[in-house]
Design an enzyme around this catalytic site. Structure first.
Site, PDB file in Angstrom:
ATOM      1  CD  GLU A  24      41.693  46.250  43.099  1.00  0.00           C
ATOM      2  OE1 GLU A  24      40.456  46.189  42.982  1.00  0.00           O
ATOM      3  OE2 GLU A  24      42.471  45.745  42.271  1.00  0.00           O
ATOM      4  CG  ASP A  47      43.786  39.101  44.196  1.00  0.00           C
ATOM      5  OD1 ASP A  47      44.349  40.145  43.841  1.00  0.00           O
ATOM      6  OD2 ASP A  47      42.769  38.647  43.640  1.00  0.00           O
TER       7      ASP A  47
END
Length: 332
Positions: free
Chosen positions: A211, A40
Site C-alpha cells: 500500500e 500516513d
C-alpha cells in the site's frame, strides 16, 4: 483565535521552544518531529512553507500542520471542509495534495456509503491549508470488485503530465492487493485513459498487502516507494521498485526484506514520502511506532519522522531510522 505580537523579552531560545514557523532555524534535530499520532503523512512544499497532512485523528478528517523548516510544526486545523456526498465520516485516510494551475487538489480515502468499502475522492481548494471541498456525487476511484481503493498519491512528471497512484483494498476481503497507476487531467480532477496494475504483494516480508505508493523521479529513473505488511505491528516496513517510466514496468528491489524496517527504538515505519529542503537535499519522511508501544491500545502513536535520503549509483540509501541528533534540513 487571537494573535498577539511577542514581547521583546521573548528570546530566540524561547521562540525555538515554542516551535512552529516562527522558530529559529535548527542546527540539529531529533526524531520524531511531530511527537504524537500523525499517521500516513504527506508533506507539500509551497514556496518557503511546508504543509503536512495526515489521516483522521482528534475528530478531524484531515489534520494539517505548517512548518518553515520540516522540524518545527504549527497546527493549522482541518484541511477538509466537507466530504463528498458519496462518503461517510470517520474513516478519512492517507490524504495527499497536488498543486495545479487553478489551485490545490486533495486526494483522500473515505467510506463509500452505498457499499461500505473505502474509496478515493478529490477535493479542491484555492489554498494549501484548505478548506478543501469535494463537489462530486461519486468517488474518483472506487474498485468495488477489488475490495475498494485507498492511498491515492499524485505525481507530475517532467513533461507536465499528471498521474495518480493507489492501492486496491483487496486485503479487506481475501483478495490480492496491487498498486495501480493512471493518467490525470491537467486540473487533477479527472482520470484519463485506463488504469494499469503496477505491482502486487508476493514477497514474504510484505504479508498480505502492499500500500501507500509514492513515485519519485531522478536521473530518468522512477522510484515507486511503498509500504507493506501489518501497519499495526513491528512487521510493517517500506520497500521500493524501479522503473523507466511513470507507469512502469516496475521491478521490485526489495524482495528479500524491507528497505526500511523496524530497528532499535523505531518500529513499523511506513507511510513514506520524499521531500526536498532549501538546498535541494532529499529527505524521506515516514510514520513509525516507538518500540514497546506498538499498535493502537498500547498507548503508542505513529509519529512523524524524517531522515536524509541519498542516491548512490542510482540506489536510494537512507541514514535511518534515526533517534539521535543530526544536522537539520536547510530552510527554503
Amino acid at each position: 483565535m487571537t494573535v498577539r505580537c511577542p514581547s521583546p523579552l521573548l528570546t530566540g531560545l524561547a521562540l525555538l521552544l515554542l516551535g512552529g514557523t516562527g522558530a529559529a532555524p535548527a542546527a540539529t534535530y531529533t526524531n520524531p518531529v511531530i511527537d504524537e499520532d500523525f499517521p500516513d503523512p504527506f508533506i507539500l512544499r509551497v514556496g518557503k512553507a511546508y504543509y503536512a497532512y495526515g489521516t483522521n485523528a482528534g475528530g478531524l478528517d484531515v489534520p494539517v500542520r505548517r512548518s518553515s523548516d520540516l522540524v518545527h510544526w504549527t497546527f493549522v486545523g482541518d484541511a477538509l471542509g466537507g466530504l463528498g456526498a458519496w462518503a461517510s465520516g470517520g474513516f478519512t485516510w492517507a490524504p495527499e495534495v497536488a498543486r495545479t494551475p487553478k489551485g490545490y487538489v486533495l486526494y483522500y480515502t473515505a467510506r463509500h456509503t452505498a457499499s461500505g468499502r473505502q474509496c478515493i475522492g478529490a477535493a479542491f481548494s484555492a489554498n494549501p491549508e484548505g478548506p478543501f471541498r469535494d463537489a462530486s456525487a461519486a468517488p474518483l476511484v472506487c474498485q468495488l470488485d477489488l475490495g475498494g481503493s485507498i492511498d491515492a498519491s499524485p505525481f507530475t512528471d517532467r513533461d507536465g503530465q499528471r498521474y495518480l497512484y493507489w492501492k486496491n483494498d483487496g486485503n479487506c476481503c481475501n483478495q490480492p492487493t496491487a498498486l495501480w497507476g493512471q493518467k490525470l487531467s491537467a486540473d487533477g480532477l479527472k482520470l484519463v485513459g485506463q488504469p494499469k496494475d503496477l505491482l502486487y504483494n508476493g514477497a514474504l516480508w510484505e504479508g498480505n498487502l502492499i500500500e501507500a505508493p509514492q513515485v519519485y523521479t531522478r536521473a530518468n529513473k522512477y522510484y515507486l516507494f511503498y509500504s507493506a505488511s501489518d501497519y499495526n505491528s513491528d512487521l510493517y516496513g517500506v520497500g521500493y521498485a524501479l522503473g523507466m517510466s511513470p507507469l512502469g514496468p516496475f521491478r521490485k528491489q526489495t524482495r528479500d526484506g524491507a528497505w526500511l524496517a523496524t530497528k532499535g527504538k523505531v518500529a513499523g515505519p511506513g507511510g513514506q514520502g520524499v521531500i526536498t529542503d532549501g538546498k535541494g537535499n532529499t529527505w524521506l519522511y515516514y510514520h513509525a511506532w516507538t518500540t514497546g508501544q506498538v499498535g493502537y491500545g498500547s498507548g503508542g502513536a505513529r509519529s512523524l519522522r524524517l531522515d536524509p535520503l541519498k542516491f548512490v549509483n542510482g540506489l536510494p540509501m537512507l541514514k535511518g531510522p534515526s533517534v539521535t541528533a543530526q544536522p537539520a534540513p536547510a530552510k527554503p
